[in-house]
Write a protein that holds these residues in place. Sequence first.
Motif, mmCIF file in Angstrom:
data_model
loop_
_atom_site.group_PDB
_atom_site.id
_atom_site.type_symbol
_atom_site.label_atom_id
_atom_site.label_comp_id
_atom_site.label_asym_id
_atom_site.label_seq_id
_atom_site.Cartn_x
_atom_site.Cartn_y
_atom_site.Cartn_z
ATOM 1 N N ALA A 183 -6.407 -0.399 -9.629
ATOM 2 C CA ALA A 183 -5.773 0.481 -8.301
ATOM 3 C C ALA A 183 -5.439 1.747 -8.628
ATOM 4 C CB ALA A 183 -4.297 -0.132 -7.967
ATOM 5 N N TYR A 229 -5.349 4.117 -5.319
ATOM 6 C CA TYR A 229 -4.018 3.893 -4.638
ATOM 7 C C TYR A 229 -2.954 4.808 -5.321
ATOM 8 C CZ TYR A 229 -6.071 0.258 -1.803
ATOM 9 O OH TYR A 229 -7.181 -0.600 -1.118
ATOM 10 N N PHE A 260 -2.642 5.102 3.852
ATOM 11 C CA PHE A 260 -2.504 4.225 2.775
ATOM 12 C C PHE A 260 -2.732 2.639 3.053
ATOM 13 C CE2 PHE A 260 -0.046 1.837 -0.555
ATOM 14 C CZ PHE A 260 -0.753 2.291 -1.796
ATOM 15 N N ILE A 306 -5.444 -0.526 2.847
ATOM 16 C CA ILE A 306 -5.073 -1.817 2.062
ATOM 17 C C ILE A 306 -5.381 -2.712 3.021
ATOM 18 C CG2 ILE A 306 -3.072 -3.438 1.237
ATOM 19 C CD1 ILE A 306 -1.700 -0.808 -0.233
ATOM 20 N N ILE A 363 1.702 -2.997 -5.852
ATOM 21 C CA ILE A 363 1.146 -2.336 -4.524
ATOM 22 C C ILE A 363 1.834 -2.634 -3.508
ATOM 23 C CG2 ILE A 363 -1.044 -2.184 -3.090
ATOM 24 C CD1 ILE A 363 -2.488 -2.595 -5.877
#
Length: 263
Positions: free
Chosen positions: A146, A149, A202, A206, A224
């Motif tokens: 990740a 992110y 963002f 996802i 997350i």
Amino acid sequence: MEWNFGPEEQVLWPASALAGVLMCAAVYDITRKVSSSCFKCYDGLSPMQKLEWNNRGFSTVHALVAAAVSFYLVMISGLFSEDVNDIIIDRKSWLSDSMFGVSIGYFFTDLAMILWYFPSLGGKEFLLHHGLSMYAICLALFSGKAHMYILMVLFTEATTPIVNLRWYLDAAGQKTSNLYLYNGLALFAGWLIARIILFVYFFTHIYFHYDQVKSIFALGFYTIMTVPSTLAVMNVFWFWKICRGLVRTLSKTKMHTANGKTD
């Protein structure tokens, strides 16, 4: 969950974290010396104001470096391009590892100062922000997952120099200057783009890559889902305060202008 502790990482992560701490110490000292020589208002500050002035010096440098590296890796480098076959959640590079290490060093130093002088350098919301940031960065750093992110969230540090400039102008007694007004407008625009709209993107990203996100280990998945959401709520709250402050500043400016015309 498997920790990504290769031979290179075992050296790179501690070294970059140490570099982050040393960077903070060096910039703190440089800020103190330069400010004492170049800004007349600096010597008139209280000891605590001087400490915060210097502290904001290294937070500004970290923010500029973090934003630049994050923007490069996410938008320019092609590391997270959709054309690459590997899933995005697994992609990383030595540069993202290094940036995360430096950020850990910065957040650790800043958090230590906040705790030592609590609450003069920041209240509970700063402890929550720094704590969540360090936790999420460490998890991404150690697992190798990740990174995109975390870099997107780290880019929100781009607003920090504007926030710090606003504090500097206030401490220097420049709240009635045009620069203070322009700074308020820049803060509004910067916060809207980097901490509101970016978070919308963002969570949209996802949503469209949920099959990849859910393939991560359980702790990473829940991180997350929860940490960025918490930071987003904090950003919205601070944005509301920014809007209120901007409205007050514009009202005072309009009043002063009207009084000047009347006189």
